[in-house]
Design an enzyme around this catalytic site. Structure first.
Site: not given
Length: 278
Positions: A61, A139, A152, A156
């Site tokens: 995790d 990404s 998000y 990133k």
């Protein structure tokens, strides 16, 4: 490819992580495929069986420092080395800052940024010893800020900044650092974001823009790249003599990222992403 090279990949229950684990094993890596809950490893094990390869499936995790430490200690105890870390684990998140709790922003950063920082820190001593590779799946959202992806994209962007800064430091110690930038990929990643009618109903003044954004994104996923194709790019970074630092996984991703890299004042990106909300 010598089969004594050891690769640890995070987030392998589905999608890019699963495909990368299977392809790495095919290429001769001793592949440690990790996921938060090994009770969800049925699909991973089935894919490995179909491919005729063996995976070492272990729990990890990325948001739990003890779990990360235990996983890396176990790999070094059992194999004596680590040659590649593929940071793949992550989670999508849709929302805009006015409406969502800061706890949701922190959770997104915890998974997508601090998770990467934690595994990277744990892996670096072994990667220095092996002259290994640190590969992180980011990404195009780590290059271009996208509507309703503030948290998000922030995570990133942070990962990309960390890796860009780390790369020359790591290289001086014999460790190669790469970031992999997929665009639209046909995986469960988007489904797991959890968009439903309730989200639109609670969007208030943002509802129209959010619907327009979702329509735009849904259209882009009609020609999405497969997870296997992204995994092929990652395997290239794992095995090439001198991989680039930043690697887009498709022509579409290259074209999208190129808008940002040529956009000194930000106007081109704003025209592009603003058009998604019309």
């Amino acid at each position: 490819m010598s089969n004594d090279r050891v690769a640890l990949i995070t987030g392998t229950s589905t999608g890019i992580g699963l495909a990368t684990a299977v392809q790495a094993a095919r290429r001769g890596f001793r592949t440690v495929a990790t996921l938060r809950d090994t009770g969800r490893a049925d699909r991973l094990r089935a894919a490995a069986a179909d491919a005729g390869v063996e995976l070492d499936v272990r729990p990890l995790d990325v948001t739990d420092a003890h779990s990360v430490g235990t996983a890396f200690e176990g790999v070094l105890a059992d194999y004596g080395r680590l040659d590649v870390l593929v940071n793949n684990a992550g989670a999508g998140h849709i929302g805009t800052i006015e409406q969502e709790p800061l706890s949701a922003v922190r959770e997104t950063m915890e998974v997508n940024f601090f998770g990467v920082a934690t595994t990277t820190k744990a892996a670096m001593p072994a990667l220095r010893a092996s002259g290994g590779r640190l590969i992180t799946v980011t990404s195009v959202g780590g290059v271009v800020g996208q509507p309703f992806n503030e948290a998000y994209c922030a995570a990133k962007f942070a990962v990309e900044g960390m890796m860009e800064a780390l790369a020359p430091v790591a290289a001086a110690q014999g460790v190669t650092v790469c970031v992999i930038e997929p665009g639209a990929v046909a995986t469960e990643f988007v489904k797991n974001v959890g968009l439903d009618e309730r989200v639109f109903a609670e969007a208030g003044p943002y509802a129209g823009s959010l619907r327009a954004y979702v329509t735009s994104v849904t259209g882009s996923f009609q020609s999405a790249q497969t997870a296997d194709k992204v995994a092929e790019v990652i395997l290239g970074a794992m095995t090439a003599d001198a991989p680039a630092f930043r690697i887009q996984t498709s022509k579409q991703a290259e074209q999208f990222a190129a808008v940002k890299f040529a956009d000194l004042d930000g106007s081109a990106v704003q025209r592009l992403t603003g058009g998604w909300l019309a």
